[in-house]
Design an enzyme around this catalytic site. Structure first.
Site, PDB file in Angstrom:
ATOM      1  N   LYS A  22       0.833  -1.210   0.000  1.00 54.95           N
ATOM      2  CA  LYS A  22       0.000   0.000   0.000  1.00 54.95           C
ATOM      3  C   LYS A  22       0.861   1.251   0.000  1.00 54.95           C
ATOM      4  CE  LYS A  22      -1.791   1.699   4.014  1.00 54.95           C
ATOM      5  NZ  LYS A  22      -1.446   3.123   4.126  1.00 54.95           N
ATOM      6  N   ASN A  23       1.850   1.286   0.898  1.00 59.39           N
ATOM      7  CA  ASN A  23       2.634   2.515   1.049  1.00 59.39           C
ATOM      8  C   ASN A  23       3.602   2.752  -0.106  1.00 59.39           C
ATOM      9  OD1 ASN A  23       1.281   3.056   3.347  1.00 59.39           O
ATOM     10  ND2 ASN A  23       3.007   2.728   4.752  1.00 59.39           N
ATOM     11  N   CYS A 116      -5.305  12.914  12.681  1.00 58.81           N
ATOM     12  CA  CYS A 116      -5.830  11.579  12.467  1.00 58.81           C
ATOM     13  C   CYS A 116      -5.701  10.861  13.797  1.00 58.81           C
ATOM     14  CB  CYS A 116      -5.089  10.850  11.361  1.00 58.81           C
ATOM     15  SG  CYS A 116      -3.438  10.381  11.809  1.00 58.81           S
ATOM     16  N   ARG A 121       0.142  14.845  12.994  1.00 53.82           N
ATOM     17  CA  ARG A 121       0.705  14.610  11.672  1.00 53.82           C
ATOM     18  C   ARG A 121       0.639  15.821  10.736  1.00 53.82           C
ATOM     19  NH1 ARG A 121      -1.169   8.689   9.736  1.00 53.82           N
ATOM     20  NH2 ARG A 121       0.795   8.671   8.646  1.00 53.82           N
ATOM     21  N   ASP A 304       4.776   1.002  12.115  1.00 53.11           N
ATOM     22  CA  ASP A 304       3.617   0.281  11.585  1.00 53.11           C
ATOM     23  C   ASP A 304       3.554  -1.170  12.048  1.00 53.11           C
ATOM     24  OD1 ASP A 304       2.705   2.529  10.332  1.00 53.11           O
ATOM     25  OD2 ASP A 304       3.293   1.949   8.312  1.00 53.11           O
ATOM     26  N   ARG A 396      -8.727  -0.714   4.520  1.00 55.73           N
ATOM     27  CA  ARG A 396      -7.881   0.330   3.917  1.00 55.73           C
ATOM     28  C   ARG A 396      -6.516  -0.229   3.559  1.00 55.73           C
ATOM     29  NH1 ARG A 396      -6.462   4.557   7.692  1.00 55.73           N
ATOM     30  NH2 ARG A 396      -5.015   4.877   5.995  1.00 55.73           N
TER      31      ARG A 396
HETATM   32  C1  UD1 Z   1       4.303   7.125   6.376  1.00 54.48           C
HETATM   33  C2  UD1 Z   1       3.500   5.865   6.174  1.00 54.48           C
HETATM   34  C3  UD1 Z   1       2.926   5.398   7.496  1.00 54.48           C
HETATM   35  C4  UD1 Z   1       4.027   5.252   8.539  1.00 54.48           C
HETATM   36  C5  UD1 Z   1       4.875   6.511   8.631  1.00 54.48           C
HETATM   37  C6  UD1 Z   1       6.087   6.349   9.519  1.00 54.48           C
HETATM   38  C7  UD1 Z   1       2.685   6.118   3.884  1.00 54.48           C
HETATM   39  C8  UD1 Z   1       1.539   6.381   3.001  1.00 54.48           C
HETATM   40  N1  UD1 Z   1       2.429   6.165   5.215  1.00 54.48           N
HETATM   41  O1  UD1 Z   1       3.417   8.124   6.849  1.00 54.48           O
HETATM   42  O2  UD1 Z   1       2.271   4.145   7.282  1.00 54.48           O
HETATM   43  O3  UD1 Z   1       3.445   5.008   9.802  1.00 54.48           O
HETATM   44  O4  UD1 Z   1       5.347   6.888   7.312  1.00 54.48           O
HETATM   45  O5  UD1 Z   1       6.865   5.304   9.090  1.00 54.48           O
HETATM   46  O6  UD1 Z   1       3.776   5.860   3.443  1.00 54.48           O
HETATM   47  N2  UD1 Z   1       5.898  15.157  10.454  1.00 54.48           N
HETATM   48  C9  UD1 Z   1       5.827  16.510  10.720  1.00 54.48           C
HETATM   49  N3  UD1 Z   1       5.769  17.373   9.663  1.00 54.48           N
HETATM   50  C10 UD1 Z   1       5.752  16.958   8.362  1.00 54.48           C
HETATM   51  C11 UD1 Z   1       5.843  15.574   8.100  1.00 54.48           C
HETATM   52  C12 UD1 Z   1       5.909  14.688   9.176  1.00 54.48           C
HETATM   53  O7  UD1 Z   1       5.824  16.929  11.885  1.00 54.48           O
HETATM   54  O8  UD1 Z   1       5.676  17.803   7.457  1.00 54.48           O
HETATM   55  C13 UD1 Z   1       6.008  14.186  11.581  1.00 54.48           C
HETATM   56  C14 UD1 Z   1       4.764  13.284  11.723  1.00 54.48           C
HETATM   57  O9  UD1 Z   1       3.753  13.912  12.463  1.00 54.48           O
HETATM   58  C15 UD1 Z   1       5.361  12.078  12.421  1.00 54.48           C
HETATM   59  C16 UD1 Z   1       6.772  11.988  11.823  1.00 54.48           C
HETATM   60  O10 UD1 Z   1       7.050  13.281  11.309  1.00 54.48           O
HETATM   61  O11 UD1 Z   1       5.449  12.307  13.799  1.00 54.48           O
HETATM   62  C17 UD1 Z   1       6.940  10.975  10.714  1.00 54.48           C
HETATM   63  O12 UD1 Z   1       5.880  11.127   9.786  1.00 54.48           O
HETATM   64  P1  UD1 Z   1       5.980  10.705   8.270  1.00 54.48           P
HETATM   65  O13 UD1 Z   1       7.177   9.859   8.017  1.00 54.48           O
HETATM   66  O14 UD1 Z   1       5.800  11.931   7.429  1.00 54.48           O
HETATM   67  O15 UD1 Z   1       4.687   9.797   8.105  1.00 54.48           O
HETATM   68  P2  UD1 Z   1       3.859   9.663   6.792  1.00 54.48           P
HETATM   69  O16 UD1 Z   1       4.761   9.866   5.633  1.00 54.48           O
HETATM   70  O17 UD1 Z   1       2.597  10.431   6.878  1.00 54.48           O
END
Ligand code: UD1
Length: 416
Positions: A22-23, A116, A121, A304, A396
């Protein structure tokens, strides 16, 4: 709303095929926005998040054709570079259209994902770095509005490791003018899968899989054919289900090479694991040994998989300490596991899990995707019946979950 009824106690055995990730699929589908030529993906999982992404792309003018696990996207004409709230609110990964749309159309309007279940996030890093590439970005009326006739290469640094952030920026940089360097880049295998696909579309990218990715922008990208990598989290989840039930399963069309940290913990817990080039076999012990862990960006233990290991530890011998460092609110499954008889104490971002000899079936509520997976594992080992409510979370991210569990001998029924 569908529910999942599980009669616990069956030892999982047999073999199943792991689906495409999925990711990986979600960013790959967005990469098709970067070219006017058709891009074909195989091994695309049939999941609600994938359906949402295809709907999102379709309303932008992308022509979508789907034949089983093969999806062809034709973004020849993009009439509407907008990601509306109605679709984004159901799937945070919709933010992945921001980079490609800005690069290809010079403009994008993407709804802010909002909070969420697992935490705030934010997407501030995506915005900060696209701004450094020359985009003018306003956040107004709940939307991120980016405008930039031509993005410029830049040296980018994110405050934390962000997976979709790295993917968004890599896609944007593929069509930018000059060189972009992403420092502190995410090293997840899904980032590498995306980079490989972009390269086959004509992008010039090096360093994906390390924490510094270099992208030389090109004028145009072209069509390609790409196979989505196997889902390492789905793989890890079935390994845990097999381990918890003392089972013996063979997972096909997947690879242990993306799962070192998880396999390590399963070995520590007492499992026997053999990996082949494209299959993994796990044999669980009579009773697992508790394993402590700390989540961190790849290649360390994935957030995850944290919930699934909490379920394992709930029935293991000994006490495990689980530390969650990625998301601030990712222990909601703990209270549901406690309803099944688990002995868990939470203190901030740390959970202390004292293994009990047996769990007891109850009605529980799924709260997010991976939390739901932990309840399934707990239900499989609990005595009696466990009814999991709100399994749309599972739909999902887990393709044909009930059929795969049935194939392994679990007693599960989807209740409409
Ligand atoms: C992706 C994965 C999700 C996984 C996560 C961490 C997908 C579609 N989803 O989510 O399954 O749990 O990586 O491995 O690939 N953050 C900020 N600001 C930003 C971006 C991130 O503060 O602009 C923080 C987030 O709140 C979180 C951390 O950084 O605490 C890591 O988040 P991130 O790696 O961005 O997660 P996703 O990419 O949304």
């Amino acid at each position: 709303m569908d529910k999942l009824l599980i009669e616990g106690g069956a030892r999982l055995s047999g073999e199943i095929t792991i689906s495409g990730a999925k990711n990986a699929a979600l960013p790959l589908l967005c990469a098709a926005l970067l070219t006017a030529e058709p891009v074909t993906f195989s091994n695309v999982p049939q999941l609600n998040d994938v359906r949402t992404m295809l709907k999102l792309l379709e309303q932008m003018g992308v022509k979508v054709s789907r034949d089983g696990d093969t999806v062809t996207l034709d973004a020849g004409e993009l009439s509407n570079p907008v990601a509306p709230y109605e679709l984004v609110k159901t799937m945070r990964a919709s933010i992945l259209v921001l980079g490609p749309l800005t690069a290809r159309c010079g403009e994008a309007r993407v709804s802010l994902p909002g909070g969420c279940a697992i935490g705030a996030r934010p997407v501030d890093q995506h915005i900060k770095c696209l701004t450094a590439m020359g985009a003018e970005i306003k956040v107004e009326h709940g939307y991120v509005h980016a405008v930039c006739p031509k993005l410029k290469g830049a040296r980018l640094f994110t405050d934390m490791v962000t997976v979709t952030g790295t993917e968004n920026l890599m896609m944007a940089a593929a069509l930018a003018q000059g060189e972009t360097v992403i420092e502190n880049a995410a090293r997840e295998p899904e980032v590498v899968d995306l980079a490989n696909c972009l390269v086959s579309m004509g992008a010039r990218i090096s360093g994906a899989g390390s924490d510094v990715i270099r992208i030389q922008g090109v004028e145009k990208l072209h069509g390609a054919v790409h196979r989505v990598m196997p889902d390492r989290i789905e793989t890890g989840t079935y390994l845990c289900a097999a381990a918890a039930t003392g089972g013996d399963v063979l997972l096909k069309r997947t690879s242990g090479s993306y799962l070192d940290a998880v396999i390590d913990k399963l070995l520590d817990a007492g499992c026997e694991i053999t990996t082949e080039r494209d299959a993994i076999r796990l044999q669980g012990p009579k009773r697992l040994t508790a394993v402590s862990l700390r989540t961190s960006p790849y290649p360390a233990f994935p957030t995850d998989m944290q919930a699934q290991f909490m379920a394992l530890n709930a029935v293991a011998e000994g006490t495990a300490v689980i530390r969650e460092t990625i998301f601030e609110n990712r222990f909601m499954h703990a209270v549901e596991l406690i309803r099944l008889g688990a002995d868990i104490r939470i203190d901030g971002n740390t959970a202390f899990v004292k293994g009990v000899p047996a769990l007891e079936g109850a009605t529980v509520m799924a709260t997010d995707l991976r939390a739901s997976a932990s309840l399934v594992i707990a239900g499989l080992v609990a005595q009696g019946e466990t009814l999991i409510d709100r399994i749309y979370h599972l739909d999902r991210g887990y393709e044909h979950l009930d059929q795969k569990l049935l194939a392994l001998g679990a007693k599960v029924t989807r209740v409409k």
